[in-house]
Motif scaffolding. Structure first.
Motif, PDB file in Angstrom:
ATOM      1  N   PRO A  91       9.291  51.835 -14.091  1.00 23.09           N
ATOM      2  CA  PRO A  91       8.386  52.545 -14.051  1.00 23.09           C
ATOM      3  C   PRO A  91       8.671  53.928 -13.527  1.00 23.09           C
ATOM      4  N   ALA A  92       7.571  54.996 -13.922  1.00 24.63           N
ATOM      5  CA  ALA A  92       7.638  56.457 -13.724  1.00 24.63           C
ATOM      6  C   ALA A  92       6.594  56.693 -12.897  1.00 24.63           C
ATOM      7  N   LEU A  93       6.689  57.200 -11.553  1.00 23.00           N
ATOM      8  CA  LEU A  93       5.860  57.358 -10.818  1.00 23.00           C
ATOM      9  C   LEU A  93       5.561  59.042 -11.003  1.00 23.00           C
ATOM     10  N   MET A  94       4.305  59.656 -11.202  1.00 24.30           N
ATOM     11  CA  MET A  94       4.223  61.037 -11.198  1.00 24.30           C
ATOM     12  C   MET A  94       4.617  61.655  -9.910  1.00 24.30           C
ATOM     13  N   ASP A  95       4.818  62.690  -9.939  1.00 27.07           N
ATOM     14  CA  ASP A  95       5.052  63.593  -8.661  1.00 27.07           C
ATOM     15  C   ASP A  95       4.023  63.660  -7.777  1.00 27.07           C
TER      16      ASP A  95
END
Length: 425
Positions: free
Chosen positions: A344-348
């Protein structure tokens, strides 16, 4: 695909955006929808068109080592650091015109409005038009952004094109791209100059349509694990002669597995977790199946996605346990084969918060949601660049000719991006 606009000089931002979408649609039209293959002449023609439009509006245009295009207002050409607004220009075969392209044109509209004196950019902005995001052409996604960040695996560097069978590196060389640093997994762009990466994209599901909202702020991009070809193996038999107690039916085993997964999915949603799962390919062997035959085997795919890495790990363990339990109780075996996974890639968090505040200012309601599809923003986030995304309402899904984004909704997304850059510190 046609939009109403006045003849002659294009004055409004919405009319100019509509013209650009129309022109590129005509340029890349296929038997259905559009086709802009990754690293192709058509992709290059699309970039050339965007460059011409940008120069006509007084913007500066440059090319990086991956043959991606960068745009900025003249006063930002030599700035040491900047925010990037980017997306891709390639499409799937006979796909829609907005997937990817909307993000590039949105960035250009931010710059054009600033160049025309209608908006003020409080921080330097550069717009990035990338090549090669769609996996349809080489079997791997985000190729352009992986090249920029030095994260392109060797297997993808050597991946064969679906049409001509030539390796990706051969297509890159044909475009005049130096493949040595790419093959060595070295970044071909100085990421330290990018203080944030923003991407506008059409929503690829129905949530904004159902909620009657023009846009949303994306909180994260779901990771996934996938099994492309799971086999459940049982024992063939006559449909009328074998009692239930003596059956080893792989179809019922598959059905029970999916029922258990669906129940767990609902439970996780009820407890606030993020999850989606899909079995998009299911079938018995067409060479042997029959209405009066208990099949000896069924094959199926499984795609499990979540923003949360722990939830994905929990589902991996749960899937294994349930397969083993069903195999024992029904007298079948499961052969899952190779697993493919993406983190997964969480947004900042700060970017998400600031975008939500701006969206509330622009629309009166700050709505946040996860992205089920993957995007270049995930690659930049995983490379350590603070990243954020805006979704724009779109009917009929994506990756098909029926994508339906209204220019009015698109301009709401542009307004959010412009206002964000006006208030950025």
């Amino acid at each position: 695909m046609k939009h109403n606009r006045t003849e002659g000089k294009i004055e409004s931002a919405s009319d100019l955006a509509a013209k650009m979408f129309d022109d590129i649609y005509q340029l890349s039209q296929d038997k259905a929808g559009v086709s802009r293959p990754a690293f192709s002449a058509m992709e290059s023609e699309t970039l050339d068109y965007l460059a011409a439009q940008a120069r006509a509006e007084g913007l500066c245009v440059s090319e990086d080592a991956g043959k991606n295009l960068w745009f900025c207002v003249p006063e930002h050409i030599d700035t040491p650091t900047y925010t990037v607004i980017g997306s891709h220009v390639d499409s799937v075969p006979m796909g829609g015109n907005y997937d990817g392209l909307a993000g590039v044109i949105a960035g250009l509209m931010v710059l054009i409005e600033a160049r025309r004196g209608h908006r003020h950019l409080n921080k330097a902005v550069k717009v990035l038009a990338m090549r090669g995001e769609e996996s349809a052409w080489f079997g791997a996604c985000y190729l352009g952004s992986k090249m920029l960040t030095g994260s392109l695996p060797e297997s993808e560097f050597n991946a064969a094109h679906k049409g001509d069978g030539r390796a990706l590196h051969s297509h890159l060389t044909e475009l005049g791209i130096d493949t040595a640093p790419i093959g060595a997994q070295k970044p071909i762009y100085d990421l330290s100059r990018i203080d944030a990466y923003l991407e506008l994209h059409i929503e690829q599901g129905p949530l904004l349509v159902e909620r009657n909202l023009p846009a949303a702020v994306v909180t994260g991009i779901r990771g996934n694990f996938r099994y492309r070809d799971i086999h459940c193996i049982g024992q063939a038999g006559h449909s009328g002669a074998v009692p239930r107690a003596y059956r080893h039916d792989p179809v019922l085993a598959f059905a029970e597995l999916m029922h258990r997964l669906d129940s767990t999915w609902q439970h996780l949603l009820n407890t606030g977790k993020d999850l989606v799962l899909t079995s998009g390919v299911v079938g018995t062997d067409p060479n042997s199946h029959a209405i009066s035959r208990i099949p000896d085997e069924i094959s199926f795919s499984l795609d499990v996605r979540s923003q949360d890495a722990d939830t994905l790990e929990q589902m991996r363990d749960y899937l294994k346990d349930e397969m083993n339990d069903i195999a024992r109780s029904r007298g079948v075996t499961f052969d899952a084969g190779a697993q493919v996974s993406v983190a997964p890639a969480l947004m900042d968090a700060t970017v998400v918060k600031d975008l939500a505040q701006v969206m509330d200012q622009v629309t009166g309601e700050a709505f946040k949601m996860a992205s089920g599809g993957g995007h270049d923003a995930a690659v930049f986030a995983q490379a350590g660049v603070p990243s954020g995304m805006i979704f724009v309402r779109n009917r009929n899904g994506s990756h098909n000719p029926d994508e339906a984004m209204d220019i009015a909704d698109f301009m709401v997304g542009v307004d959010i991006l412009s206002t964000y850059m006006e208030t950025a510190s």
